[in-house]
Design a protein around this motif. Structure first.
Motif, PDB file in Angstrom:
ATOM      1  N   GLU A  50      14.335  -3.810 -20.101  1.00  0.00           N
ATOM      2  CA  GLU A  50      14.551  -5.176 -19.728  1.00  0.00           C
ATOM      3  C   GLU A  50      13.256  -5.664 -19.103  1.00  0.00           C
ATOM      4  OE1 GLU A  50      17.994  -5.531 -17.243  1.00  0.00           O
ATOM      5  OE2 GLU A  50      19.260  -4.290 -18.670  1.00  0.00           O
ATOM      6  N   GLY A  51      13.308  -7.144 -19.442  1.00  0.00           N
ATOM      7  CA  GLY A  51      12.054  -7.852 -18.865  1.00  0.00           C
ATOM      8  C   GLY A  51      12.819  -9.065 -18.054  1.00  0.00           C
ATOM      9  N   ASP A  52      12.128 -10.065 -17.743  1.00  0.00           N
ATOM     10  CA  ASP A  52      12.498 -11.276 -17.327  1.00  0.00           C
ATOM     11  C   ASP A  52      13.477 -12.154 -18.109  1.00  0.00           C
ATOM     12  OD1 ASP A  52      13.032 -13.317 -15.308  1.00  0.00           O
ATOM     13  OD2 ASP A  52      11.261 -14.210 -15.821  1.00  0.00           O
ATOM     14  N   GLY A  53      14.690 -11.653 -18.240  1.00  0.00           N
ATOM     15  CA  GLY A  53      15.708 -12.440 -19.327  1.00  0.00           C
ATOM     16  C   GLY A  53      15.485 -12.219 -20.621  1.00  0.00           C
ATOM     17  N   VAL A  54      14.527 -10.991 -20.993  1.00  0.00           N
ATOM     18  CA  VAL A  54      14.545 -10.693 -22.371  1.00  0.00           C
ATOM     19  C   VAL A  54      14.561  -9.140 -22.472  1.00  0.00           C
ATOM     20  CG1 VAL A  54      13.122 -12.468 -22.977  1.00  0.00           C
ATOM     21  CG2 VAL A  54      11.880 -10.488 -22.218  1.00  0.00           C
ATOM     22  N   LEU A  55      14.776  -8.614 -23.660  1.00  0.00           N
ATOM     23  CA  LEU A  55      14.561  -7.092 -23.838  1.00  0.00           C
ATOM     24  C   LEU A  55      13.470  -6.737 -24.764  1.00  0.00           C
ATOM     25  CD1 LEU A  55      18.439  -6.615 -24.864  1.00  0.00           C
ATOM     26  CD2 LEU A  55      17.402  -6.175 -22.776  1.00  0.00           C
ATOM     27  N   PHE A  56      12.849  -6.136 -24.495  1.00  0.00           N
ATOM     28  CA  PHE A  56      11.278  -5.495 -25.179  1.00  0.00           C
ATOM     29  C   PHE A  56      11.510  -4.188 -25.973  1.00  0.00           C
ATOM     30  CE2 PHE A  56      10.035  -8.097 -21.648  1.00  0.00           C
ATOM     31  CZ  PHE A  56       9.012  -9.218 -22.042  1.00  0.00           C
ATOM     32  N   LEU A  57      11.467  -4.340 -27.041  1.00  0.00           N
ATOM     33  CA  LEU A  57      11.416  -3.037 -27.862  1.00  0.00           C
ATOM     34  C   LEU A  57       9.858  -2.583 -27.761  1.00  0.00           C
ATOM     35  CD1 LEU A  57      12.985  -1.311 -29.637  1.00  0.00           C
ATOM     36  CD2 LEU A  57      11.977  -2.365 -31.678  1.00  0.00           C
TER      37      LEU A  57
ATOM     38  N   ASP B  20      23.703 -14.313 -20.458  1.00  0.00           N
ATOM     39  CA  ASP B  20      23.369 -12.922 -20.037  1.00  0.00           C
ATOM     40  C   ASP B  20      23.790 -11.742 -21.183  1.00  0.00           C
ATOM     41  OD1 ASP B  20      22.501 -13.936 -17.731  1.00  0.00           O
ATOM     42  OD2 ASP B  20      24.391 -13.465 -16.493  1.00  0.00           O
ATOM     43  N   SER B  21      24.782 -12.096 -21.899  1.00  0.00           N
ATOM     44  CA  SER B  21      25.301 -10.955 -22.844  1.00  0.00           C
ATOM     45  C   SER B  21      24.196 -11.314 -24.132  1.00  0.00           C
ATOM     46  CB  SER B  21      26.589 -11.037 -23.177  1.00  0.00           C
ATOM     47  OG  SER B  21      26.905 -12.525 -23.795  1.00  0.00           O
ATOM     48  N   ASP B  22      23.668 -12.216 -24.098  1.00  0.00           N
ATOM     49  CA  ASP B  22      22.667 -12.182 -25.388  1.00  0.00           C
ATOM     50  C   ASP B  22      21.105 -12.675 -24.968  1.00  0.00           C
ATOM     51  OD1 ASP B  22      22.311 -12.659 -28.067  1.00  0.00           O
ATOM     52  OD2 ASP B  22      22.769 -14.806 -28.276  1.00  0.00           O
ATOM     53  N   TRP B  23      20.823 -11.756 -24.236  1.00  0.00           N
ATOM     54  CA  TRP B  23      19.272 -11.624 -24.038  1.00  0.00           C
ATOM     55  C   TRP B  23      18.656 -11.489 -25.311  1.00  0.00           C
ATOM     56  CZ3 TRP B  23      17.871  -8.631 -18.950  1.00  0.00           C
ATOM     57  CH2 TRP B  23      18.165  -9.324 -17.960  1.00  0.00           C
ATOM     58  N   PRO B  24      17.550 -12.108 -25.638  1.00  0.00           N
ATOM     59  CA  PRO B  24      16.609 -11.894 -26.846  1.00  0.00           C
ATOM     60  C   PRO B  24      15.914 -10.708 -26.703  1.00  0.00           C
ATOM     61  CG  PRO B  24      15.435 -13.786 -25.756  1.00  0.00           C
ATOM     62  CD  PRO B  24      16.858 -13.475 -24.839  1.00  0.00           C
ATOM     63  N   MET B  25      15.887 -10.007 -27.924  1.00  0.00           N
ATOM     64  CA  MET B  25      14.961  -8.855 -28.203  1.00  0.00           C
ATOM     65  C   MET B  25      13.596  -9.233 -28.623  1.00  0.00           C
ATOM     66  SD  MET B  25      15.703  -5.200 -30.086  1.00  0.00           S
ATOM     67  CE  MET B  25      16.532  -6.082 -31.357  1.00  0.00           C
ATOM     68  N   LEU B  26      12.632  -9.019 -27.900  1.00  0.00           N
ATOM     69  CA  LEU B  26      11.413  -9.257 -28.483  1.00  0.00           C
ATOM     70  C   LEU B  26      10.422  -8.019 -29.136  1.00  0.00           C
ATOM     71  CD1 LEU B  26       9.588 -11.603 -25.655  1.00  0.00           C
ATOM     72  CD2 LEU B  26      10.978 -12.355 -27.573  1.00  0.00           C
ATOM     73  N   LEU B  27      10.257  -8.546 -30.506  1.00  0.00           N
ATOM     74  CA  LEU B  27       9.445  -7.609 -31.265  1.00  0.00           C
ATOM     75  C   LEU B  27       8.039  -8.025 -31.392  1.00  0.00           C
ATOM     76  CD1 LEU B  27      11.977  -7.239 -34.059  1.00  0.00           C
ATOM     77  CD2 LEU B  27      11.888  -5.829 -32.022  1.00  0.00           C
ATOM     78  N   ALA B  28       7.017  -7.172 -30.896  1.00  0.00           N
ATOM     79  CA  ALA B  28       5.715  -7.318 -31.221  1.00  0.00           C
ATOM     80  C   ALA B  28       5.143  -7.247 -32.673  1.00  0.00           C
ATOM     81  CB  ALA B  28       5.059  -6.539 -30.402  1.00  0.00           C
ATOM     82  N   PRO B  29       4.146  -7.784 -32.942  1.00  0.00           N
ATOM     83  CA  PRO B  29       3.691  -7.460 -34.059  1.00  0.00           C
ATOM     84  C   PRO B  29       3.391  -6.234 -34.434  1.00  0.00           C
ATOM     85  CG  PRO B  29       2.060  -9.053 -32.844  1.00  0.00           C
ATOM     86  CD  PRO B  29       3.313  -8.798 -31.861  1.00  0.00           C
ATOM     87  N   PRO B  30       2.946  -5.585 -35.587  1.00  0.00           N
ATOM     88  CA  PRO B  30       2.758  -4.499 -35.897  1.00  0.00           C
ATOM     89  C   PRO B  30       1.507  -3.774 -34.979  1.00  0.00           C
ATOM     90  CG  PRO B  30       2.506  -5.507 -37.947  1.00  0.00           C
ATOM     91  CD  PRO B  30       2.582  -6.580 -36.884  1.00  0.00           C
TER      92      PRO B  30
END
Length: 149
Positions: free
Chosen positions: A44-51, A136-146
Motif C-alpha cells: 500500500e501507498g498513499d491511496g494506491v496499491l503498488f505491484l 477505499d475498496s477500489d484503490w488503483p493498482m499501479l504497474l510500472a513499465p518492464p
C-alpha cells in the motif's frame, strides 16, 4: 472484457497528467481475474496499491493510434494469486520468464499518450463502473513499465 483508456483526472496530485488506465472485471476472463487478484499481493501507498516490478509490470505499445497494453507477471506471484498457469501460454518480450496474463487494446491520441505517466493504473470492478471511480475498496493498482535489461 478489460477496458483500456488514456485519461486525465486520475492522479489527484497531477490532475492534468494523462494516465493509462485499465478496468478489469474480477468475474471476467481468466486474465482479468488473475490481474484483479494481484492486488492482494501489492504493498500500500498513499491511496494506491503498488505491484513490485519483481512480480510483474505493464508493457505498452503504440502503433499509430492503436495502444496495446500487456500485463506480464512472473509465475510464482501468479500462482500465489491462485491463477492456473496453464491458462497463460504467452510470454513477455521484456523477459521470457514472465507470463502474459492480459492484453487490452484501444484507440488513443498519440499526443495525449506521449504525455502519460509511465505507470499503468489498474482498477478492479464491474465493467459498467467508471474506470477512475474513487473509493477505499477500489484503490488503483499501479504497474510500472518492464524492468530494464
Amino acid at each position: 472484457m478489460a477496458r483500456l483508456h488514456v485519461r486525465t483526472g486520475i492522479n489527484p496530485d497531477e490532475p492534468d497528467a494523462p494516465v493509462v488506465t485499465l478496468r478489469v472485471d474480477p468475474d471476467g476472463s481468466p486474465g482479468e481475474r488473475a490481474v484483479a487478484r494481484l492486488g492482494d499481493h501489492c504493498y500500500e501507498g498513499d491511496g494506491v496499491l503498488f505491484l513490485s516490478r519483481t512480480d510483474g509490470w505493464a508493457e505498452h505499445t503504440l502503433d499509430g493510434r492503436r495502444l496495446t497494453v500487456d500485463i506480464a507477471v512472473y509465475p510464482a506471484p501468479l500462482a500465489r494469486a491462485g491463477a492456473d498457469l496453464a491458462m497463460f501460454p504467452g510470454r513477455s518480450s521484456a523477459d521470457p520468464e514472465a507470463v502474459l496474463v492480459l492484453r487490452a487494446e484501444t484507440e488513443a491520441d498519440p499526443e495525449l499518450y506521449a504525455r502519460a505517466a509511465p505507470a499503468t493504473a489498474v482498477f478492479t470492478g464491474a465493467p459498467d463502473r467508471a474506470p477512475d471511480s474513487d473509493s477505499d475498496s477500489d484503490w488503483p493498482m499501479l504497474l510500472a513499465p518492464p524492468p530494464e535489461e
